[in-house]
Design an enzyme around this catalytic site. Structure first.
Site, PDB file in Angstrom:
ATOM      1  N   THR A 133       5.797  -2.861 -48.212  1.00  0.00           N
ATOM      2  CA  THR A 133       7.402  -3.306 -48.625  1.00  0.00           C
ATOM      3  C   THR A 133       8.038  -3.720 -47.545  1.00  0.00           C
ATOM      4  OG1 THR A 133       7.352  -1.614 -50.021  1.00  0.00           O
ATOM      5  CG2 THR A 133       9.781  -2.575 -49.820  1.00  0.00           C
ATOM      6  N   SER A 191       0.146   0.205 -49.010  1.00  0.00           N
ATOM      7  CA  SER A 191      -0.150   1.113 -48.583  1.00  0.00           C
ATOM      8  C   SER A 191      -0.781   2.182 -49.547  1.00  0.00           C
ATOM      9  CB  SER A 191       0.733   1.764 -48.138  1.00  0.00           C
ATOM     10  OG  SER A 191       1.613   2.877 -48.799  1.00  0.00           O
ATOM     11  N   THR A 229       5.595   2.596 -47.398  1.00  0.00           N
ATOM     12  CA  THR A 229       5.993   3.579 -47.776  1.00  0.00           C
ATOM     13  C   THR A 229       5.216   5.096 -48.590  1.00  0.00           C
ATOM     14  OG1 THR A 229       7.754   2.895 -49.603  1.00  0.00           O
ATOM     15  CG2 THR A 229       8.288   3.612 -46.791  1.00  0.00           C
ATOM     16  N   ASP A 230       4.541   4.662 -49.341  1.00  0.00           N
ATOM     17  CA  ASP A 230       4.143   5.273 -50.838  1.00  0.00           C
ATOM     18  C   ASP A 230       3.583   6.458 -49.873  1.00  0.00           C
ATOM     19  OD1 ASP A 230       5.205   3.213 -52.746  1.00  0.00           O
ATOM     20  OD2 ASP A 230       3.139   2.620 -53.257  1.00  0.00           O
TER      21      ASP A 230
HETATM   22  N1  DAS Z   1       6.175   1.331 -52.345  1.00  0.00           N
HETATM   23  C1  DAS Z   1       5.974   0.287 -51.194  1.00  0.00           C
HETATM   24  C2  DAS Z   1       6.473   0.337 -49.709  1.00  0.00           C
HETATM   25  O1  DAS Z   1       7.461   1.292 -49.446  1.00  0.00           O
HETATM   26  C3  DAS Z   1       4.092   0.270 -51.052  1.00  0.00           C
HETATM   27  C4  DAS Z   1       3.480   0.665 -50.391  1.00  0.00           C
HETATM   28  O2  DAS Z   1       3.690   1.569 -50.074  1.00  0.00           O
HETATM   29  O3  DAS Z   1       2.703  -0.502 -49.721  1.00  0.00           O
HETATM   30  O4  DAS Z   1       6.231   0.078 -48.816  1.00  0.00           O
END
Ligand code: DAS
Length: 334
Positions: A18, A61, A93-94
């Protein structure tokens, strides 16, 4: 004292997510698109710090494989070998908590390795990426951050990779360390630590990582999924038991049979605390399972126990050595 000390060199390695995402067209869903250099420019100048930026991946991710993890660890080691004082990784962040913990185990260096991301896309109002990245660079450049293992910096908090979890699906404050709290905070662009942890390492080189399953047990589970794992090619299992590490009695047989063939680890599904070792004696209790060859995850929660086991399996074909390396990581967490 040198009136003009050389700048502290920090390497930024970007993986997508993100923090690097924008909408390709008005109204469309955001996608990773920004390169490392774009992210570095959004941070602006930082007194006494020189940032060099490299794009390693540009992807969500959720689609990382262990090959991506090992490639990133190699990039981090290369940046450190080239003389960086610290490294910042930006990614989605996933599964950020998993990548950070993998780097903790794989990169054996006292210099800070700091992982960050964003909960809001780069083109969203109030995008948190630039602030998170700026904070992460300050931490990576800080001598106080040395020797703490891999760190996660989000929302002006510094977390140890071993404790941090994504505990909210969308808020900028999504990252918490339920068991220990943050190690430190950023206040007026200054890094202030309130507590410290010892560095952590798997202590081994890791090659191809075999599949390890993660099964969360639930009311009424009869263990049939556990029974098919070996045939499906899994070479290890982490089972997240209820409470202190308890499974329904019908799961005991399949778990014991699997543990005869491959390492099986018992964690707690509760999200904090440790798997128990010697409190309950019923069928499916932690005492029962440990006596049948299952190994305790201790304070490692399921996702991190799976990573530690998978990387240990990638380090050797010798089961005793794999379990010893896994146990050393568990012991280091107390
Ligand atoms: N949920 C998104 C992020 O927070 C997508 C990801 O993890 O790539 O980055």
């Amino acid at each position: 004292m040198d009136p003009n000390p050389p700048p502290v060199r920090v390497t930024l390695l970007s993986m997508g997510g993100t923090i690097a995402s924008v909408a390709p067209a008005p109204g469309a869903g955001v996608m990773p698109a920004l390169e490392a250099g774009d992210l570095a420019r959004a941070v602006g100048e930082l007194d006494g710090v020189e940032v060099s930026a490299r794009t390693v991946r540009l992807m969500p991710s959720a689609s990382f494989a262990f090959e991506d993890v090992l490639a990133l660890a190699h990039e981090v080691e290369t940046a450190l070998a080239e003389g960086a004082a610290g490294v910042v990784v930006t990614q989605g962040t996933d599964d950020l908590e998993e990548m950070a913990f993998a780097l903790d185990l794989l990169v054996d260096d006292l210099r800070p390795v700091v992982v960050t991301g964003a909960m809001r896309a780069a083109d969203a109002p109030g995008a948190d990426g630039p602030a998170n990245l700026r904070a992460a660079v300050l931490v990576a450049a800080s001598p106080q951050a040395r020797g703490l293992g891999a760190l996660v910096v989000m929302d002006d908090e510094v977390h140890a990779a071993r404790f941090v979890r994504k505990t909210h699906a969308s808020r900028p404050s999504a990252f918490t360390s339920p068991e220990a709290g943050p190690l430190g905070r950023l206040i007026e662009a200054e890094v202030r630590f309130v507590t410290r942890v010892a560095p952590l390492s798997l202590g081994a080189r890791v090659g191809a990582v075999p599949p390890v399953a993660l099964v969360r047990c639930a009311l009424g589970d009869d263990g049939r999924l556990v029974g098919v794992l070996l045939d499906q090619g899994y070479r290890g299992l982490v089972v997240e038991g209820m409470g202190g590490g308890h499974v329904p009695a019908p799961m005991v047989g399949p778990l014991e049979a699997l543990a005869r063939e491959v390492p099986v680890v018992l964690a707690t599904r509760t999200g904090s605390g440790s798997a128990l070792r010697h409190s309950y004696g019923f069928s499916g209790s932690e005492i029962d399972l440990l006596a049948r060859g299952v190994v305790s995850a201790g304070a490692l929660e399921g996702l991190k126990a799976r990573l530690a086991l998978a990387l240990a399996l990638g380090s050797s074909d010798d089961r005793a050595l794999v379990e010893a390396r896994f146990a050393a990581v568990v012991a280091a967490l107390g």
